[in-house]
Design an enzyme around this catalytic site. Structure first.
Site, PDB file in Angstrom:
ATOM      1  N   GLY A 152       0.801  -1.219   0.000  1.00  0.00           N
ATOM      2  CA  GLY A 152       0.000   0.000   0.000  1.00  0.00           C
ATOM      3  C   GLY A 152       0.830   1.263   0.000  1.00  0.00           C
ATOM      4  O   GLY A 152       0.304   2.349  -0.234  1.00  0.00           O
TER       5      GLY A 152
ATOM      6  N   HIS B 166       2.015   0.167 -13.956  1.00  0.00           N
ATOM      7  CA  HIS B 166       2.616   0.959 -15.027  1.00  0.00           C
ATOM      8  C   HIS B 166       1.642   1.988 -15.609  1.00  0.00           C
ATOM      9  O   HIS B 166       2.027   3.137 -15.859  1.00  0.00           O
ATOM     10  CB  HIS B 166       3.135   0.038 -16.133  1.00  0.00           C
ATOM     11  CG  HIS B 166       4.334  -0.760 -15.726  1.00  0.00           C
ATOM     12  ND1 HIS B 166       5.552  -0.170 -15.429  1.00  0.00           N
ATOM     13  CD2 HIS B 166       4.515  -2.087 -15.549  1.00  0.00           C
ATOM     14  CE1 HIS B 166       6.424  -1.102 -15.096  1.00  0.00           C
ATOM     15  NE2 HIS B 166       5.822  -2.274 -15.152  1.00  0.00           N
TER      16      HIS B 166
ATOM     17  N   SER C 264       7.038  -6.703 -19.721  1.00  0.00           N
ATOM     18  CA  SER C 264       6.358  -7.053 -18.471  1.00  0.00           C
ATOM     19  C   SER C 264       5.528  -8.322 -18.587  1.00  0.00           C
ATOM     20  O   SER C 264       4.974  -8.633 -19.659  1.00  0.00           O
ATOM     21  CB  SER C 264       5.436  -5.906 -18.043  1.00  0.00           C
ATOM     22  OG  SER C 264       6.175  -4.727 -17.810  1.00  0.00           O
TER      23      SER C 264
END
Length: 495
Positions: free
Chosen positions: A318, A434, A347
């Site tokens: 978080g 991203h 990725s």
């Protein structure tokens, strides 16, 4: 004997004697997760008939399922309250906190959970003071006393729990203790809502303590201490490091690896990114991890590929610093290598195959009839069903470029990354990271990760996210409006 030793020794005396053959508690997240799998109850708050800490504190006898007796529970609460005693200094409070931490280290897992519950339920803001301050603030709105009333209201809502955490952070190793405590607690949050107050408080405090303004960006190289390189191997979460030769390849002169470090955890990277230099956007992880490949010349490269980004501390869940990491790394690379113009990722798509398995029927319904007929013929199926398609996924690495199944899977991948959202955010966890940082979905790559893990997670598919430095804010705005930014090539694959 110092204060912390005294407290730790005296609290240890209050622990119930372990049963013959019992093992000490495991202090890692893996240990706590293992305990859940083995059937250790993590749902005290959700189990009918289980007493709250308030009821247990006023009781005389312990029930069978309770770790600490009422007497020990009361004494533990007294020790916690002594930490935040207004009459003692920060230093003395830190010493007392260290004593409790020493007790915690030898406590069983169930006993630790009792301490979490005390911290969560017994250190709350005074409800009457909050109501009174809230009423005063509401009455003062629009008057000259509004600012002062707001200050009083803010102070009234601050729980003693926050001060407790601050005192734990004082002693050497205190922040490490708290980060590990939260990591151990996280697996229990879904089954015991009573712990949520402590979790939220810790996340808030960590967001302050681990603000990017306090973090140092450091390059990790082959010349870094061996202990640091070993942690790199341990924490690598995207592409497992297979050997020392593998890690040397990733840290060689033609590569870069950077991590964020906190002054109170100087030898622990909080997050790190691995970078390769190329002349074009990479479409496969294999050459990037090839230890025998000829080294590239970073000074002549035009493209920087971020091929692995790993968070290392589960207890900091978080707390977001990935955005700042990428920005800082881009700035550092542009200064060192002015010829770099393109910054992109290669990725994984970790949730793709599971999502595909759940939604294959819907995706087939979205597929045009002509494409469905071609897909059915290629599979030798009388009737095209989700079961037939999913059964064929085991052979995806061998599919030819013109295979209807291959094209359909690329379409599904584009749909997954560019259209699927949950609570206003991209469904895929890596995409959330991203795209939230301002990147866009640039290109899907077939058979980009042929490893067993890659096939299992995403049928071998990988994706490039492009960081167009002039459009990051535009992409963030687009995402906030509910539209995922994608390239025209990706959009062309949509059903």
């Amino acid at each position: 004997m110092n204060t912390s030793t005294w407290i730790g020794r005296n609290m240890s005396k209050l622990l119930p004697e372990p049963k013959p053959g019992s093992k000490p508690a495991v202090s890692s997240v893996e240990g706590s997760s293992h305990a859940i799998e083995k059937g250790v109850s993590a749902s005290a708050g959700a189990t009918p008939g289980v007493r709250s800490t308030r009821e247990r504190l006023s009781a005389t006898l312990r029930r069978q399922e309770e770790a600490l007796s009422p007497r020990v529970l009361r004494r533990t609460l007294e020790e916690l309250k002594a930490i935040v005693d207004a009459r003692v200094s920060e230093v003395e409070g830190g010493r007392r906190a260290q004593g409790v931490a020493l007790w915690y280290a030898s406590a069983t897992e169930a006993q630790r959970r009792d301490m979490w519950l005390l911290m969560s339920e017994q250190f709350v803001a005074d409800a009457q003071n909050v109501r009174q301050a809230q009423a005063q603030f509401a009455a003062a709105v629009g008057t000259p006393d509004e600012a002062a009333a707001e200050v009083q209201y803010r102070r009234a809502t601050v729980s003693p729990r926050r001060r407790l955490l601050q005192r734990f952070s004082v002693f050497d190793g205190g922040i490490r203790f708290l980060v590990d405590l939260r990591a151990e607690m996280l697996p229990y949050l879904k089954t015991d809502r009573r712990l949520q107050a402590l979790d939220v408080e810790m996340e808030y405090m960590f967001s302050t303590w681990f603000d990017v303004g306090f973090l140092d960006l450091r390059r990790i190289s082959w010349d870094s201490p061996a202990s640091l390189i070993e942690k790199l191997i341990k924490y690598e979460a995207v592409h497992d490091i297979r050997s020392w030769a593998d890690v040397k390849n990733r840290l060689d002169a033609d590569r870069r690896c950077y991590g964020f470090f906190h002054p109170r955890l100087p030898d622990e990277p909080l997050i790190f990114v691995e970078v390769a230099f190329t002349t074009a956007i990479a479409d496969s992880i294999t050459p990037l991890l090839d230890e025998a490949a000829a080294p590239a010349d970073p000074a002549r490269s035009s493209t920087a590929i971020f091929y692995s980004i790993s968070n290392t501390q589960p207890g900091l869940k978080g707390v977001s610093f990935g955005d700042s990491l990428i920005k800082r790394v881009v700035e550092t690379l542009r200064t060192e290598f002015p010829r770099l113009k393109v910054f992109a990722t290669l990725s994984p798509m970790p949730g793709f195959r599971n999502w595909l398995s759940r939604h294959a029927d819907r995706l087939l319904q979205l597929t045009p009839m002509k494409a469905r007929d071609e897909l059915a013929r290629s599979l030798g199926a009388q009737a095209l069903t989700a079961q037939a398609v999913l059964a064929a996924l085991e052979s995806v690495p061998a599919l030819e470029p013109k295979s209807p199944l291959r094209h359909w899977l690329l379409q599904c991948g584009a749909q997954y990354l560019g259209r699927e959202m949950a609570d206003g955010k991209p469904l895929d966890a890596v995409a959330r990271f991203h795209l939230g940082n301002g990147a866009r979905v640039e290109r899907l790559n077939w058979a980009a990760d042929p490893s067993a893990k890659g096939i299992r997670q995403s049928c071998g598919l990988m994706v490039n996210y492009l960081y167009d430095l002039g459009r990051l804010d535009r992409h963030r705005t687009q995402l906030a409006q509910g539209k995922i930014p994608v390239s025209s090539a990706t959009a062309a694959l949509f059903f």
